[in-house]
Scaffold this motif. Structure first.
Motif: not given
Length: 169
Positions: A105, A107, A130, A169
């Protein structure tokens, strides 16, 4: 009565012996189990040297926003306008290496750019939330954003930072 008492003593000896008997062979078994572990390559995020989320050159008027897409295309809203011929906008660029074909992922944080006591806030948006590393364990992504000018900013160069984070993940 002696016969009756002798029979009880004899029977109690038989039942007592049965109660204290040891386990016969075949009542216990042991087998070996297995244990495994897999170590994956650590994920490493690298900011592309020389790249930056560049909101370009613009006038602020009474305020508005500068939007830079993850492909680097810039637009303005309200009373903000690009300076003709000198307003190059670019998305920021990152690359990562890690375990082969591993999902992760992305961010990014928001930030502020400043020039002395004046500052402008911006939000960021990665090109994808992602991804999956390639068959060689690599992946590239870009980051765009939206800068808000309130109209009281002074002329000059503004700089700041933000963070990008990738997690398996």
């Amino acid at each position: 009565m002696k016969t009756y008492l002798a029979t009880i003593v004899a029977l109690s000896g038989v039942f007592g012996a049965a109660a204290t008997a040891n386990a016969a062979s075949g009542n216990t078994a042991t087998a070996a189990g297995t244990a495994t572990a897999t170590i994956v390559a650590p994920i490493v995020l690298i900011h592309t040297p020389g790249a930056a989320l560049n909101f370009g050159k613009f006038t602020v008027g009474t305020g508005g926003t500068v939007v830079v897409t993850a492909t680097g295309t810039g637009t303005t809203t309200s009373d903000v306008g690009f300076v003709p011929g000198g307003s190059t906008t670019t998305a920021d660029q990152f690359s990562l290496t890690g375990d082969i074909s591993r999902a992760f992922g992305i961010t990014t944080t928001n930030g502020t750019i400043s020039n002395g006591t004046k500052s402008m806030a911006f939000t960021t948006a990665p090109s994808s939330a992602s991804g999956t590393t390639s068959a060689t364990g690599t992946y590239n992504f870009t980051v765009g954003g939206t800068l808000t000018a309130v109209g009281t900013e002074t002329a000059g160069a503004y700089t700041g930072t933000y963070n990008a984070t990738v997690v398996y993940q």
